[in-house]
Design a protein around this motif. Structure first.
Motif, mmCIF file in Angstrom:
data_model
loop_
_atom_site.group_PDB
_atom_site.id
_atom_site.type_symbol
_atom_site.label_atom_id
_atom_site.label_comp_id
_atom_site.label_asym_id
_atom_site.label_seq_id
_atom_site.Cartn_x
_atom_site.Cartn_y
_atom_site.Cartn_z
ATOM 1 N N ALA A 164 59.351 13.124 23.540
ATOM 2 C CA ALA A 164 58.809 12.091 22.672
ATOM 3 C C ALA A 164 57.520 11.502 23.231
ATOM 4 O O ALA A 164 56.689 10.988 22.504
ATOM 5 N N CYS A 165 57.336 11.592 24.560
ATOM 6 C CA CYS A 165 56.159 10.984 25.188
ATOM 7 C C CYS A 165 54.962 11.923 25.244
ATOM 8 O O CYS A 165 53.823 11.499 25.150
ATOM 9 N N SER A 166 55.222 13.216 25.474
ATOM 10 C CA SER A 166 54.085 14.135 25.591
ATOM 11 C C SER A 166 54.378 15.529 25.041
ATOM 12 O O SER A 166 53.531 16.401 25.124
ATOM 13 N N GLY A 167 55.552 15.733 24.497
ATOM 14 C CA GLY A 167 55.822 17.031 23.873
ATOM 15 C C GLY A 167 56.658 17.971 24.712
ATOM 16 O O GLY A 167 57.285 18.877 24.193
ATOM 17 N N CYS A 168 56.617 17.771 26.046
ATOM 18 C CA CYS A 168 57.417 18.581 26.967
ATOM 19 C C CYS A 168 57.300 20.083 26.707
ATOM 20 O O CYS A 168 56.264 20.553 26.285
ATOM 21 N N VAL A 169 58.365 20.816 26.946
ATOM 22 C CA VAL A 169 58.250 22.282 26.993
ATOM 23 C C VAL A 169 57.844 22.890 25.655
ATOM 24 O O VAL A 169 57.087 23.856 25.610
ATOM 25 N N GLN A 170 58.313 22.286 24.566
ATOM 26 C CA GLN A 170 57.961 22.901 23.277
ATOM 27 C C GLN A 170 56.496 22.691 22.928
ATOM 28 O O GLN A 170 55.959 23.358 22.049
ATOM 29 N N ALA A 171 55.834 21.767 23.645
ATOM 30 C CA ALA A 171 54.403 21.565 23.415
ATOM 31 C C ALA A 171 53.562 22.339 24.430
ATOM 32 O O ALA A 171 52.337 22.283 24.399
ATOM 33 N N ALA A 172 54.239 23.069 25.343
ATOM 34 C CA ALA A 172 53.487 23.863 26.313
ATOM 35 C C ALA A 172 52.700 24.936 25.572
ATOM 36 O O ALA A 172 53.082 25.341 24.471
ATOM 37 N N LYS A 173 51.613 25.391 26.165
ATOM 38 C CA LYS A 173 50.787 26.397 25.512
ATOM 39 C C LYS A 173 51.630 27.601 25.127
ATOM 40 O O LYS A 173 52.486 27.990 25.899
ATOM 41 N N PRO A 174 51.502 28.178 23.973
ATOM 42 C CA PRO A 174 50.540 27.813 22.907
ATOM 43 C C PRO A 174 51.088 26.836 21.875
ATOM 44 O O PRO A 174 50.518 26.732 20.807
ATOM 45 N N PRO A 216 53.744 26.658 19.650
ATOM 46 C CA PRO A 216 53.814 27.338 18.349
ATOM 47 C C PRO A 216 54.217 26.430 17.182
ATOM 48 O O PRO A 216 53.819 26.694 16.059
ATOM 49 N N THR A 217 54.984 25.372 17.463
ATOM 50 C CA THR A 217 55.407 24.532 16.343
ATOM 51 C C THR A 217 54.552 23.280 16.221
ATOM 52 O O THR A 217 54.856 22.402 15.420
ATOM 53 N N SER A 218 53.479 23.212 17.019
ATOM 54 C CA SER A 218 52.659 21.993 17.043
ATOM 55 C C SER A 218 53.518 20.773 17.336
ATOM 56 O O SER A 218 53.453 19.767 16.637
ATOM 57 N N ALA A 219 54.327 20.884 18.359
ATOM 58 C CA ALA A 219 55.180 19.768 18.747
ATOM 59 C C ALA A 219 54.297 18.598 19.163
ATOM 60 O O ALA A 219 53.412 18.746 19.998
ATOM 61 N N THR A 220 54.534 17.434 18.552
ATOM 62 C CA THR A 220 53.641 16.293 18.750
ATOM 63 C C THR A 220 54.432 15.080 19.225
ATOM 64 O O THR A 220 55.492 14.787 18.678
ATOM 65 N N PRO A 221 53.910 14.395 20.245
ATOM 66 C CA PRO A 221 54.611 13.194 20.717
ATOM 67 C C PRO A 221 54.480 12.036 19.725
ATOM 68 O O PRO A 221 53.581 12.026 18.881
ATOM 69 N N ILE A 222 55.369 11.082 19.870
ATOM 70 C CA ILE A 222 55.498 10.002 18.886
ATOM 71 C C ILE A 222 54.249 9.129 18.769
ATOM 72 O O ILE A 222 53.829 8.773 17.677
ATOM 73 N N HIS A 223 53.628 8.820 19.926
ATOM 74 C CA HIS A 223 52.505 7.877 19.861
ATOM 75 C C HIS A 223 51.315 8.440 19.089
ATOM 76 O O HIS A 223 50.442 7.699 18.673
ATOM 77 N N LYS A 224 51.300 9.754 18.895
ATOM 78 C CA LYS A 224 50.195 10.322 18.120
ATOM 79 C C LYS A 224 50.488 10.278 16.620
ATOM 80 O O LYS A 224 49.624 10.593 15.810
ATOM 81 N N CYS A 280 58.452 16.200 36.146
ATOM 82 C CA CYS A 280 58.907 16.279 34.752
ATOM 83 C C CYS A 280 58.508 15.074 33.913
ATOM 84 O O CYS A 280 58.587 15.127 32.698
ATOM 85 N N SER A 281 58.086 13.984 34.561
ATOM 86 C CA SER A 281 57.723 12.826 33.747
ATOM 87 C C SER A 281 56.215 12.749 33.511
ATOM 88 O O SER A 281 55.724 11.772 32.961
ATOM 89 N N GLU A 282 55.491 13.791 33.928
ATOM 90 C CA GLU A 282 54.038 13.793 33.733
ATOM 91 C C GLU A 282 53.659 14.619 32.508
ATOM 92 O O GLU A 282 54.314 15.617 32.178
ATOM 93 N N GLU A 283 52.580 14.190 31.892
ATOM 94 C CA GLU A 283 52.069 14.912 30.735
ATOM 95 C C GLU A 283 51.781 16.373 31.101
ATOM 96 O O GLU A 283 51.282 16.658 32.188
ATOM 97 N N ASN A 284 52.084 17.270 30.197
ATOM 98 C CA ASN A 284 51.737 18.694 30.366
ATOM 99 C C ASN A 284 52.251 19.325 31.647
ATOM 100 O O ASN A 284 51.599 20.206 32.188
ATOM 101 N N TYR A 285 53.383 18.882 32.131
ATOM 102 C CA TYR A 285 53.767 19.417 33.441
ATOM 103 C C TYR A 285 54.086 20.906 33.410
ATOM 104 O O TYR A 285 54.028 21.575 34.425
ATOM 105 N N TRP A 286 54.349 21.420 32.228
ATOM 106 C CA TRP A 286 54.589 22.869 32.147
ATOM 107 C C TRP A 286 53.302 23.666 32.291
ATOM 108 O O TRP A 286 53.332 24.829 32.687
#
Ligand code: HEM
Ligand code: SF4
Lengths: 237, 371
Positions: free
Chosen positions: B160-170, B172-180, B296-302
């Motif tokens: 919810a904060c930065s998208g985590c693993v599903q937001a890792a490159k590329p 595919p689902t355009s996983a977006t964190p809540i604040h955006k 794990c609590s940092e943005e884009n850690y993957w």
């Protein structure tokens, strides 16, 4: 030896680099070298073996201390140099670094042809920095800025002083400290490449111009042919 | 229907006053409050009506919920979650189907402007949001509906904060964190994969106790839990400072408990409370178990480089090339170019150099000539 007419130059002593500029230059060089060496260590510490208890050792602690001490020197020295760009002599002025005139670009083109492509043509010799060098130094100043921003950005969390705290926003803008550290690390390579090329070019200019380029950062003088005073007097940058 | 207070719920569940005060004390400690604040926390839980809460689940693995119900004091799970989640939470509520949807609509209507919206998971925006649909609605629609009347939003976990693993490159689902996606509402980010249960409880208790959102840092995380790096609270730090590092996971240094920096520990770039609060009721945390922090609590850690190495790969130059490798190649190329230039100088500028030398020699001879 073939007999030919030799033109013996009369040289005149020109005070190019004022004392503050020379002081800045060597302090900068020393702090950057210290920052690169300690930076490499921080990025990948040596595998030291020791039978001592950790409590009696402070190796990485000292290396980081040197990095931060050198960083402060580097930072204030940089600020001083920016100031001197407005009050120093012509060769130290900010106009040497930022292209503001057509002539600047003309000279850059000339340096590119004569010194880089080695085409034949009228040799161009400037007294201070040539335009190409000036612009590269400008990029260097930008790299200084990047290094100070990312460096103090990383440092801010460990400090209570307001000055580093001013940079606390940097990691959040760059997407976390991990990214900030990477940028900081990549930028270091710019410095390494710069130092190599810079030192080479000093040798080069000393060698082909014979004006005392190497020693000029020591005493501040270059030895300029008398003709330059007459012919190029108003034409010089 | 009047909401009961937290204390009433505690008693109803069969806890004693003593249990309740222990809980209040523990929460005050986790929040980093001083001793006198314990009374304040207890008072608030005694008198405040419980907060209506809607807890949504989108693209996530439910590890945040799991962490929350395992936080060290049973009251956390029993009262805070059980009661707050009563309104609506897909994983734990009793109701299902239309009944559940009705419960959520009901809460939104009845407690308009009062309820807390907790979101676990990111929202997929690709392909009109079809990658996460609940009750025939896309995650985005559900979020919009629920966020509208929320008093505040808590973004649980890195999804919810930065998208985590599903937001890792590329991504595919355009996983977006809540604040955006949600604007104009206070959002508390509680990152981590998952966040520590006590931290989550602490955030809720803070909301209840002080009736306002906790102080946040410039990334929107509560300062009480995220103002220090794991590195700054790590018990292996003396080894870091001493320059004593684990070189491989099964070496002598690992047995001695040296610092895990060279094993890729991300403690120096990670903001979290793991070194202080620890996990599973204060039992341990990754570094204490001999494994570096993965950040794990940092943005884009993957995407921030590999988990078991310090040097991170250079984006765009392939997986294998680190900044140092590319730098070394560039250095080699530069040196070669300069050597070439030096040779060319002596060829192309031969006359110039020759003249200078001749001039110098002539001067030298003149100076040293016998008078
Ligand atoms: C020429 C300038 C500099 C160079 C070449 C340099 C180089 C480096 C390198 C290579 C690292 C290791 C990064 C990594 O891979 O993790 C580093 C770390 C660091 N540098 Fe610099 N640096 C420079 C200037 C500065 C400045 C001006 C500051 C300001 C305070 C600074 C502060 C730091 C900090 C805080 C770290 C992280 C150290 C740690 O957390 O242990 N650096 N530097
Ligand atoms: S183990 Fe990780 S967090 Fe702990 S001191 Fe070493 S680098 Fe820092």
């Amino acid at each position: 030896m073939k007999k030919k007419y030799l033109h013996i130059h009369r040289l005149r002593r020109v005070y190019v680099w004022e004392l503050p500029v020379r002081f800045y230059h060597w302090l900068n060089a020393a702090s950057i070298i210290a920052l690169i060496i300690t930076g490499f260590y921080i990025a990948n510490p040596l595998a030291l073996v020791s039978h001592q208890e950790a409590a009696f050792r402070y190796t990485t602690g000292w290396v980081r201390f040197i990095h931060f001490a050198a960083a402060y020197i580097f930072f204030f020295n940089f600020l001083f140099r920016i100031y001197w760009g407005f009050v120093g002599n012509k060769y130290a002025g900010w106009k040497q670094f930022i292209p503001t005139s057509k002539r600047f670009f003309r000279e850059m083109w000339q340096v590119f042809k004569i010194d880089i492509l080695m085409l034949k043509g009228k040799e161009y010799m400037s007294v201070g920095h040539n335009a190409m060098a000036g612009l590269i130094y400008f990029f260097t100043f930008i790299a200084f800025g990047i290094q100070c921003l990312t460096g103090f950005g990383l440092y801010s969390v460990t400090s209570r002083w307001w000055l580093p705290r001013l940079f606390a926003w940097v990691p959040s803008v760059l997407g976390g400290e991990s990214m900030t550290r990477q940028i900081h690390h990549w930028t270091m390579w710019f410095f390494i490449l710069f130092v190599v090329i810079h030192v080479y070019l000093v040798f080069y200019h000393d060698y082909i111009e014979g004006r005392g380029e190497m020693s000029s950062m020591g005493g501040g003088w270059k030895f300029i042919e008398e003709e330059a005073f007459i012919k190029d007097h108003n034409d010089e940058l | 229907m009047q909401q009961p207070t937290y204390y009433e719920e505690v008693l109803r569940k069969g806890y004693s006053r003593r249990d309740f005060l222990k809980f209040a004390t523990m929460m005050a400690a986790f929040m980093g409050l001083e001793g006198t604040a314990i009374g304040q926390v207890a008072k608030a839980l005694e008198t405040r009506r419980r907060l209506p809460v809607i807890w949504l689940h989108f693209q996530e693995c439910t590890c945040c919920s799991e962490s929350f119900i395992r936080s060290s004091h049973p009251i956390v799970a029993d009262i805070l979650l059980d009661q707050i989640s009563l309104d609506y939470t897909e994983t734990l509520m009793a109701a299902s189907g239309f009944q559940a949807e009705a419960a959520m609509r009901d809460t939104i209507k009845r407690y308009n402007g009062e309820y807390i919206l907790c979101v676990e998971g990111s929202v997929p925006m690709e392909a009109d949001g079809v990658y996460c649909m609940i009750g025939g609605k896309t995650a985005m629609q559900v979020l919009e509906e629920a966020a509208e009347g929320a008093k505040a939003i808590i973004a649980w976990g890195s999804c919810a904060c930065s998208g985590c693993v599903q937001a890792a490159k590329p991504n595919p689902t355009s996983a977006t964190p809540i604040h955006k996606l949600v604007k104009g509402k206070p959002i508390i980010k509680v990152p981590g994969c998952p966040p520590i249960g006590e931290v989550m409880a602490g955030v809720i208790v803070h909301l209840v106790t002080f009736d306002r959102i906790p102080e946040l840092d410039n990334l929107g995380r509560p300062k009480a839990f995220y103002s220090k790096r794991v590195h700054d609270t790590c018990y292996r730090r003396p080894f870091y400072d001493a320059g004593l590092y684990v070189e491989s996971f099964d070496d002598e240094n690992a047995k001695k408990g040296y610092c895990l920096y060279k094993m890729g520990c991300k403690g120096p770039v990670t903001y979290n409370a793991c070194g202080v609060t620890k996990w599973n009721g204060g039992t341990s945390f990754p570094i204490q178990s001999g494994h570096g922090c993965i950040g794990c609590s940092e943005e884009n850690y993957w995407d921030n480089g590999r988990l078991y190495e310090r040097a991170s790969s250079f984006a765009g130059f392939g997986i294998e090339s680190t900044a140092d490798k590319i730098g070394a190649i560039a250095l080699g190329a530069t040196t070669a170019a300069l050597l070439g230039h030096a040779v060319m100088t002596n060829v192309r500028k031969h006359k110039m150099i020759y003249d200078l030398e001749e001039e110098g020699r002539a001067d030298e001879q003149q100076l040293n000539a016998e008078p």
